[in-house]
Design an enzyme around this catalytic site. Structure first.
Site, PDB file in Angstrom:
ATOM      1  N   THR A 198      41.023  38.762  39.898  1.00  0.00           N
ATOM      2  CA  THR A 198      41.774  39.929  40.247  1.00  0.00           C
ATOM      3  C   THR A 198      43.268  39.964  40.095  1.00  0.00           C
ATOM      4  O   THR A 198      43.958  38.997  40.331  1.00  0.00           O
ATOM      5  CB  THR A 198      41.493  40.276  41.726  1.00  0.00           C
ATOM      6  OG1 THR A 198      40.116  40.417  41.880  1.00  0.00           O
ATOM      7  CG2 THR A 198      42.211  41.511  42.144  1.00  0.00           C
ATOM      8  N   GLU A 284      46.974  33.098  31.999  1.00  0.00           N
ATOM      9  CA  GLU A 284      46.361  31.767  31.980  1.00  0.00           C
ATOM     10  C   GLU A 284      46.700  31.018  30.703  1.00  0.00           C
ATOM     11  O   GLU A 284      46.375  31.471  29.600  1.00  0.00           O
ATOM     12  CB  GLU A 284      44.849  31.886  32.129  1.00  0.00           C
ATOM     13  CG  GLU A 284      44.471  32.307  33.521  1.00  0.00           C
ATOM     14  CD  GLU A 284      42.986  32.547  33.640  1.00  0.00           C
ATOM     15  OE1 GLU A 284      42.434  32.135  34.665  1.00  0.00           O
ATOM     16  OE2 GLU A 284      42.394  33.128  32.724  1.00  0.00           O
TER      17      GLU A 284
END
Lengths: 411, 411
Positions: A198, A284
């Site tokens: 999220t 990421e």
């Protein structure tokens, strides 16, 4: 932004800088580490509230509860309680009951009505919340909140999952000659981590603002900020952006008719844009922030689709990681976006380096391009010369670490 | 496929197995290595031809030339000449002239009319073809072709770029009691490599078939085969699928009214499906083929969108690489596909292992799942229980090697 002079950035500001807000966070045992996993923002008065939610079909239980609180409480909230480590998604009727119980416990702890409390969760999908730990944690929250920077810091820690850096921004501006503060905090280092899910963002302000105007502003601003970032094209079951306005700045109620509306919307957009960009930069495995500006499209919406297609291309993202001036991948992404494009009029720049003009390659200095592409922010500019539509999107490069993080995430 | 008995696979077959076809390839200097970079398929009679092309706005010059040949030659071709190492894309008027010159040279070399020749290219974008080398190579092609397996082998080598394995398939079936052969060859290890571009596929058959029926069959088959694979979601400027039917098998002309039409379409689909799957399996950096079957959607088209959203998810692809039974990423992809889904009725299986039932997690043996996910073909099955629509898509995992290949590709 050309409107920067309408507001100023407050580098030390936090989500508790706007008048009326306190925040806090603690560890209650939802994360395996000792990091904070439960946080709260509370307002000393009922704050005008607005929210936008994930468009994913599978919406987690807390989103339903928050939606209901805002609707039934006359668009006003006193608090939002947030946990990380467990998304309470795909958890069925028990998950819904747990989200309501979380709301009830927070309301009781702070002496509020249930409908004055919103709930948000992020973390593992498909596992029930350990409600004994949640209850224990919520009991401790009133003792953990403060209006100082420390309370905000503890809150920011509580909402982080794979985030490497805290995401917080604060701006100040004058409305009716009064000082108004807008601040935001966010988490999310991919657009989705379904098992540690999220993007969550919380924006606080002490402005007085008309509830419908705040909701409309939030929707419009989301479209050009949070909806223009992509780390991997995925969207989670738990994404939520919530804003609360205490009104304690003492200004005349803001609405589009107010003389200072443009300044307020510019400041509000800046907060959302900086949070969105910091999420993209912290994608990421990312080593670089990529900003794609598309102009000359038939409409702004068309430009937005093209910008997001470029920023979402694994080939473009890999090339940025490799510092490779691979304009062929950019034009191929433009060409498959499904939007009107004149195949003979496209210009592409990497930073200030023109690599394509009128859809034809331009000789450029490879060394100069390499040096530019090794920087930490890469601007890709595409002019379609096909209209007046424009849009900007943000993302990051695709790296070995992205694969490593996501190949081994759940285990 | 339940219709396998309508045809049989011929493991030793090649694109020159259908009666009337010869093929060949050679090195003319477009690739830096000594590998073949120019190939041709020729037919001893005018073959009924049909083609589908990339939907990318930026279509390379050879596609225009091929389209024109097929249209003006009454949907008949005698030859297709293909080069690798240079895509002849984003090359403007000179590129178009070069594609026409390539067609003219091939026509002259084989004694054909210009409109009997198709052209295809794959390779670097934005650079002009070194036409002296192309001309030199084409002059040598007539001496390089043969109807043996060797000619087909040389052709297959000539169209490969980053492909690790040759992609070829051949099937035989009876039509009107005559033996009909269908064979195909393809290249492409990503859906796009804009700087070493493209998926190319060539299907030959000796069936007699009505031209309109062949074009319609090619379109329908492409939708459920080549259009259902994705390596990275990108599509190139040069993608082309070309089929040629010599008619030398001596069957009555095939059309949907023919008694053996279903057998022929099943065999044709098998050829295209196997080529498509082999492209997905040979995706850049791939270690595993992933097959996603979606059923219970409102329509087949809706199922196709959902299947491609799952197979295109970087998070799902990373999880497969990590042999991680991460169903949360699968359901999140289902939920963001933008198609009608009942959030309470979704089943998900990995191979035969049920991981989600009625949208709720099912306990499964992690060791068993790990063992399955370490295999070389992974089946993800999603039943939406929301209608009768179904579709199958193919892709591959996202690996360190994908990033390595694409970060360093151009340099």
């Amino acid at each position: 932004m050309g409107v920067v002079s309408l507001f100023r950035v407050a580098p030390e500001g936090t989500i508790t800088s706007p008048k009326g807000f306190q925040a806090g966070g603690l560890h209650c045992g939802l994360k395996k580490t000792s990091r904070n996993d439960l946080g709260v923002i509370v307002c000393e008065v009922p704050a005008v509230a607005a929210a936008v939610y994930t468009t994913n079909v599978f919406q987690a239980a807390p989103l339903k509860v928050t939606r209901e609180s805002i609707a039934s409480g006359g668009r006003r909230l006193r608090a939002v309680v947030v946990n990380s480590g467990n998304a309470n998604a795909c958890t069925g009727a028990q998950g819904e009951a747990d989200a309501y119980a979380m709301r009830q416990a927070a309301a009781a702890a702070f002496g509020l009505g249930e409908h004055e409390v919103a709930v948000a969760s992020t973390g593992v999908i498909g596992e029930l919340l350990p409600m004994d730990r949640v209850h224990g944690g919520i009991t401790g929250l009133p003792g953990a909140v403060s209006g100082s920077g420390e309370g905000a810091e503890q809150f920011c820690q509580a909402i982080m999952t794979t985030d490497l850096v805290k995401k917080e921004v604060c701006v100040k501006l004058a409305v009716d000659g009064r000082e108004v503060t807008i601040a935001g905090a966010a988490k999310g280092s991919g657009m989705i981590h379904p098992n540690m899910a999220t993007m969550l963002a919380f924006v606080t302000t002490d402005a007085a603002i008309e509830p419908q105007a705040l909701q409309a502003l939030l929707g419009d601003t989301t479209n050009v900020t949070f909806n223009m970032i992509t780390v991997d094209g995925d969207t989670s079951t738990n994404d939520m952006l919530l804003t609360m306005a205490s009104g304690l700045a003492g200004n005349e109620e803001l609405s589009p008719k107010h003389a200072d509306w443009d300044a307020f919307t510019a400041a509000f957009r800046h907060v959302c844009e900086r949070l969105a960009m910091s999420i993209a930069r912290d994608g990421e495995g990312a080593t670089r922030l990529v900003e794609v500006k598309v102009s000359g499209a038939v409409t702004d919406a068309s430009a937005a689709v093209i910008a997001k297609t470029i920023i979402g291309s694994s080939l473009v993202k890999s090339a940025v990681f490799g510092a490779d001036a691979n304009w062929g991948r950019i034009i191929a992404a433009v060409g498959r976006a499904g939007e009107p494009v004149n195949p003979d009029t496209v210009d592409i720049k990497l930073g200030d380096i023109v690599v394509l003009s009128a859809s034809r390659p331009v000789s450029f200095d490879e060394e100069e391009a390499l040096a530019y592409l090794k920087g930490d922010t890469i601007a890709i500019t595409v002019d379609l010369h096909n209209g007046n539509g424009q849009a900007t999107a943000w993302g990051c490069d695709l790296t070995y670490d992205y694969v490593r993080i996501n190949a081994a995430y759940r285990t």
